[in-house]
Scaffold this motif. Structure first.
Motif, PDB file in Angstrom:
ATOM      1  N   HIS A  13       0.965   3.931  -2.820  1.00  0.00           N
ATOM      2  CA  HIS A  13       0.773   5.520  -2.611  1.00  0.00           C
ATOM      3  C   HIS A  13       1.782   6.419  -3.169  1.00  0.00           C
ATOM      4  O   HIS A  13       1.716   7.455  -3.865  1.00  0.00           O
ATOM      5  N   GLU A  28       0.999  -1.361   0.003  1.00  0.00           N
ATOM      6  CA  GLU A  28      -0.005  -0.112  -0.026  1.00  0.00           C
ATOM      7  C   GLU A  28       0.860   1.343   0.106  1.00  0.00           C
ATOM      8  O   GLU A  28       0.560   2.110  -0.928  1.00  0.00           O
ATOM      9  N   PHE A  84      -8.681   9.585  -4.652  1.00  0.00           N
ATOM     10  CA  PHE A  84      -8.864   8.094  -4.687  1.00  0.00           C
ATOM     11  C   PHE A  84      -8.114   7.449  -5.443  1.00  0.00           C
ATOM     12  O   PHE A  84      -8.194   7.813  -6.726  1.00  0.00           O
ATOM     13  N   ARG A  85      -8.027   6.049  -5.219  1.00  0.00           N
ATOM     14  CA  ARG A  85      -7.509   5.120  -6.379  1.00  0.00           C
ATOM     15  C   ARG A  85      -8.579   4.597  -7.264  1.00  0.00           C
ATOM     16  O   ARG A  85      -8.405   4.397  -8.183  1.00  0.00           O
ATOM     17  N   LEU A 101      -5.599   6.175  -0.213  1.00  0.00           N
ATOM     18  CA  LEU A 101      -5.807   4.884  -0.460  1.00  0.00           C
ATOM     19  C   LEU A 101      -6.785   4.239   0.736  1.00  0.00           C
ATOM     20  O   LEU A 101      -7.476   3.656   0.647  1.00  0.00           O
ATOM     21  N   SER A 102      -6.286   4.514   2.086  1.00  0.00           N
ATOM     22  CA  SER A 102      -7.349   4.202   3.093  1.00  0.00           C
ATOM     23  C   SER A 102      -8.237   5.219   3.620  1.00  0.00           C
ATOM     24  O   SER A 102      -8.035   6.524   3.232  1.00  0.00           O
TER      25      SER A 102
END
Ligand SMILES: [Zn+2]
Length: 474
Positions: A116, A112, A197-198, A171-172
């Motif tokens: 990022h 992650e 956001f992704r 991402l989170s």
């Protein structure tokens, strides 16, 4: 990749743009001639400039190459680290340096944070190509005032006349206090904040984790995504392009649209958006409540009709407010039993008093819907006469609230009106906000009487001029 993690392989390679990320699955799906070309390009670059590899491992950012693996089934490509890459990379394909469970434990976090980092770098890179970009930074910020407070945007861009942007690549799910703090902070700095956001695949609409929804709320129903389409469009158009999802009334999203920073509205405080999806809905809710009232007020003007409220043209108005506030029917029955009077007519008269206040506020001059009197002082005279009467004395607090929350609030400074209100309050029990008439008044004028809705419009800078009141009375 049946053996997958066990054999350990570099799963994602990040190539210099315009190639971008190529997963091992994509690589293996390529025709041999195509990956052979890429393999050759990598090796040429390695030869010409070993310090800037054409492709890097997503996790460790070390230079990688394509190894042709020979099997009984034919030749297939795999990624491998060049010598000199960090040996502790979880995707390290050579000798096993760490126990496997330790690697597994590291793996998700690594992946992650690597994604990022790659997103930040890629976003910055495509934005920098735009000639208007005079400065860009990742994870740093020039002004010491911000560094002191320990806030760095993931990507910071100065885009000439477009202004400065802080991009938070999320991402989170972000946490509510953090979202609010950043919005307030960048607002003070005059920097436009965009959350990116992704994807929205982790949940749509109401299923989206609350942190994401909080961001979308701040952005007035807009979600920005930097996905493969956005990257391809950014490369093609030589500027940062985002995929913008606009919220629908049902909580879903419209088909996403590719947007440049130029397309976004950065004028309003605290949020950046393509299209304000929230405020329009609020204002529509307000005007819907009054939709059936304009026609009868026009037709049954007190100038033309002695007692307008008997007129059939008010039928649809009464029906509409009763549909919004069903408890009015019960109230009407009760009113007749108690006062031996028609409750519907009585309500129409109250509505006409309130509409007179609202319209006088809106027009900046007195405009009444209940008596023939017009012109200077008409609103005060009407209120003195109506609220001063036994029939309407119980609505003093309602009328006063209505006045103080509108542009007509200056009337409250008049001694005569103040005395009328005081006297009415002293002589008549006042209806409260739970009373059906008050609830109905709130549905007719939510901008004025519906506290949370009024506050939201105020926060968004969209409270209509006529509904901006005076200083809150102590
Ligand atoms: Zn690596």
């Amino acid at each position: 990749m049946v053996q997958g993690r066990v054999q350990r392989t570099i799963e994602i390679a990040d190539f210099e743009l315009p190639r971008g990320a190529i997963s091992i699955a994509d690589l293996m799906a390529m025709e041999q001639a195509r990956w052979e070309h890429i393999r050759t390009e990598i090796n040429l670059r390695r030869r010409a400039d070993p310090t800037s590899p054409l492709a890097r491992c997503r996790l460790c950012e070390g230079g990688i190459f394509i190894r042709a693996q020979l099997t009984a089934a034919g030749t297939y490509p795999v990624y491998a680290h060049f010598s000199g890459s960090p040996l502790d990379c979880p995707w390290y394909d050579g000798e096993n340096l760490k126990p496997d469970d330790a690697r597994a434990a590291q793996y998700n976090g690594h992946q992650e944070s690597a994604l990022h980092r790659w997103l930040c770098q890629t976003v910055e890179q495509v934005a920098k190509v735009d000639p208007r970009c005079s400065h860009s930074a990742i994870d740093t910020y020039l002004r010491p005032s911000i560094a002191e407070r320990g806030r760095w945007p993931d990507v910071f861009l100065e885009m000439g006349a477009l202004g400065a942007f802080a991009l938070e690549i999320q991402l989170s799910k972000p946490f509510a206090p953090e979202i609010a703090a950043r919005h307030l902070h960048y607002d003070r700095e005059g920097v436009s904040l965009i959350w990116i956001f992704r994807d929205l695949a982790s949940g749509a609409g109401a299923d989206l984790p609350q942190g994401f929804r909080d961001v979308i709320t701040m952005q007035r129903g807009n979600a920005f995504v930097f996905d493969a389409d956005a990257l391809a469009a950014s490369i093609a158009r030589n500027t940062l392009i985002l995929n913008c999802y606009l919220e629908t009334e049902r909580g879903g999203y419209l088909k996403p649209r590719l947007v440049a920073l130029d397309d976004l509205d950065t004028r309003s405080e605290r949020s950046v958006f393509l299209e304000d999806r929230r405020t329009g809905r609020l204002l529509e809710y307000c005007t819907n409540g009054r939709a059936k009232w304009w026609e009868p007020f026009k037709q049954a003007d007190p100038h033309k009709v002695r007692y307008p409220f008997n007129e059939t043209c008010f039928g649809p108005a009464w029906d509409s407010i009763r549909a919004f506030v069903p408890e009015l029917s019960e109230w009407k029955r009760h009113y007749r039993e108690e006062k031996l009077e028609n409750g519907e007519h009585h309500f129409l008269e109250i509505a006409a008093i309130l509409f007179s206040i609202a319209n006088s506020a809106r027009l900046g001059r007195d405009r009444l819907h209940i008596t023939r009197i017009q012109g200077e002082g008409a609103l005060i005279n009407m209120l003195n006469s109506k609220i001063g009467s036994a029939r309407f004395g119980c609505y003093a607090v309602l009328a006063e609230t209505m006045l103080s929350n509108t542009a007509a609030h200056d009337r409250l400074d008049r001694d005569s009106l103040r005395a009328t209100f005081e006297q009415a309050k002293a002589s008549h029990a006042q209806i409260e906000p739970r009373h059906p008439v008050w609830v109905a008044a709130k549905r007719l004028f939510p901008e004025v009487l519906d506290g949370p809705l009024r506050a939201e419009l105020h926060d968004l800078g969209k409270l209509p001029q006529w509904a901006i009141g005076g200083p809150t009375p102590a």
